[in-house]
Design an enzyme around this catalytic site. Structure first.
Site, PDB file in Angstrom:
ATOM      1  N   SER A 148       3.139  -5.512  -3.185  1.00 32.09           N
ATOM      2  CA  SER A 148       4.072  -5.679  -2.060  1.00 32.09           C
ATOM      3  C   SER A 148       3.333  -6.398  -0.949  1.00 32.09           C
ATOM      4  O   SER A 148       2.104  -6.319  -0.848  1.00 32.09           O
ATOM      5  CB  SER A 148       4.519  -4.311  -1.551  1.00 32.09           C
ATOM      6  N   TYR A 161       1.840   4.497   0.629  1.00 32.58           N
ATOM      7  CA  TYR A 161       2.459   3.523  -0.287  1.00 32.58           C
ATOM      8  C   TYR A 161       1.759   2.172  -0.160  1.00 32.58           C
ATOM      9  O   TYR A 161       1.419   1.538  -1.171  1.00 32.58           O
ATOM     10  CB  TYR A 161       3.951   3.399   0.042  1.00 32.58           C
ATOM     11  N   LYS A 165      -0.422  -0.212  -2.841  1.00 31.32           N
ATOM     12  CA  LYS A 165      -0.116  -1.603  -3.158  1.00 31.32           C
ATOM     13  C   LYS A 165      -1.345  -2.503  -2.931  1.00 31.32           C
ATOM     14  O   LYS A 165      -1.527  -3.507  -3.636  1.00 31.32           O
ATOM     15  CB  LYS A 165       1.084  -2.082  -2.341  1.00 31.32           C
TER      16      LYS A 165
END
Ligand code: NAP
Length: 257
Positions: A148, A161, A165
């Site tokens: 991401s 998160y 990534k």
């Protein structure tokens, strides 16, 4: 007929995780359109059935199974079903991710970190470990991780998160030189905000989007197909000199890379 069998055996076989919706489904479709036989999967059987029916209706050779990538037995089942159905593995798209936490990173718990790192990072590696020997039998292959833009520049509220990534950018760099001698390329795609259920909290909020669009050259969120196509490209011969790279597809997001 013999000709048909030969054609079949030339088809690349692609496993795409978390592929019953959003970016994974679009990647499965794009690979299928390029002639690959695809194996779609996600946690829920009903979603798998729906995706298989949809892709079949678009003339894609596809099978499907449930697979929660965080579960070791499920990962092995995914590989077994692929081998039983298509006889080999050429492509792995590791697309699954979870985000069970929103808030200040200092408030995140051990459980949150275990879940995020286990599904988003560890499972990506363990799946890679399962497929490599099968790719070697075919003389090579392609692996693509879905990271991401948040892996480059963390987004507020999404600390753990985003760290997961970032780890995928590292995993891509670590594995590319190790697997190059086996003729396996390892690449990564880092999407910006793409219109899927996963990111609905962002694009459904007009105020958030108005502010966010200021960072974009292309003043809209992306579509899953705009990532699926990049993923599929990385698995083609046109990308034969690309390994260890992450391609960002963000609509020209500034201040983030
Ligand atoms: P999505 O449209 O919400 O689809 C998620 C898919 O993942 C569904 O098929 C879901 O099906 C499956 N899934 C969820 N947890 C799973 C698990 N543990 N094991 C296997 N399958 C699972 O999501 P998306 O936006 O396409 O996201 C796909 C990837 O893109 C993720 O890695 C995400 O981090 C990344 N990404 C998305 C955006 C964005 O803006 N959308 C931006 C950057 C990166 P079931 O419910 O049946 O399991």
């Amino acid at each position: 007929p013999k000709e048909y069998v030969q054609q079949q055996s030339c088809r690349k076989v692609a496993i795409v995780t978390a592929s019953t919706d959003g970016i994974g489904l679009a990647a499965a479709r794009a690979l299928g359109k390029k002639g690959a036989s695809v194996v779609v999967s996600s946690r829920r059987q009903a979603n798998v059935d729906r995706a298989v029916t949809l892709l079949q209706s678009q003339n894609i050779q596809v099978t499907g199974t449930t697979c929660n990538v965080g579960n070791g037995q499920d990962r092995e089942k995914l590989i077994d079903i692929t081998l039983q159905t298509y006889g080999g593995i050429d492509i792995l798209i590791s697309n699954a991710a979870v985000n069970p936490f929103f808030g200040n990173t200092m408030d995140s718990t051990e459980e949150v970190w275990d879940k995020i790192l286990s599904v988003n990072v560890k499972a990506a590696f363990l799946l890679t470990k399962l497929v490599v020997c099968h790719m070697e039998k075919r003389g090579g292959g392609n692996i693509v991780f879905v990271s991401s833009v948040g892996g480059y520049q963390p987004m507020p509220g999404l600390g753990p998160y985003c760290v997961s990534k970032t780890a995928l950018l590292g995993l891509t760099r670590v594995l590319a030189p190790e697997l190059a001698p086996s003729n396996i390329r390892v690449n990564c795609v880092a999407p910006g905000v793409i219109k899927t259920r996963f990111s609905s909290a962002l694009w459904e909020n007009e105020d958030v989007m108005d502010e966010f669009k200021k960072q974009l050259s292309i003043k809209r969120v992306g579509n899953p197909e705009e990532i699926g196509g990049v993923i599929a490209f990385l698995c083609t011969e046109d990308a034969s000199y690309i390994t260890g790279e992450t391609i960002t597809a963000t609509g020209g997001m500034s201040g983030r890379l």
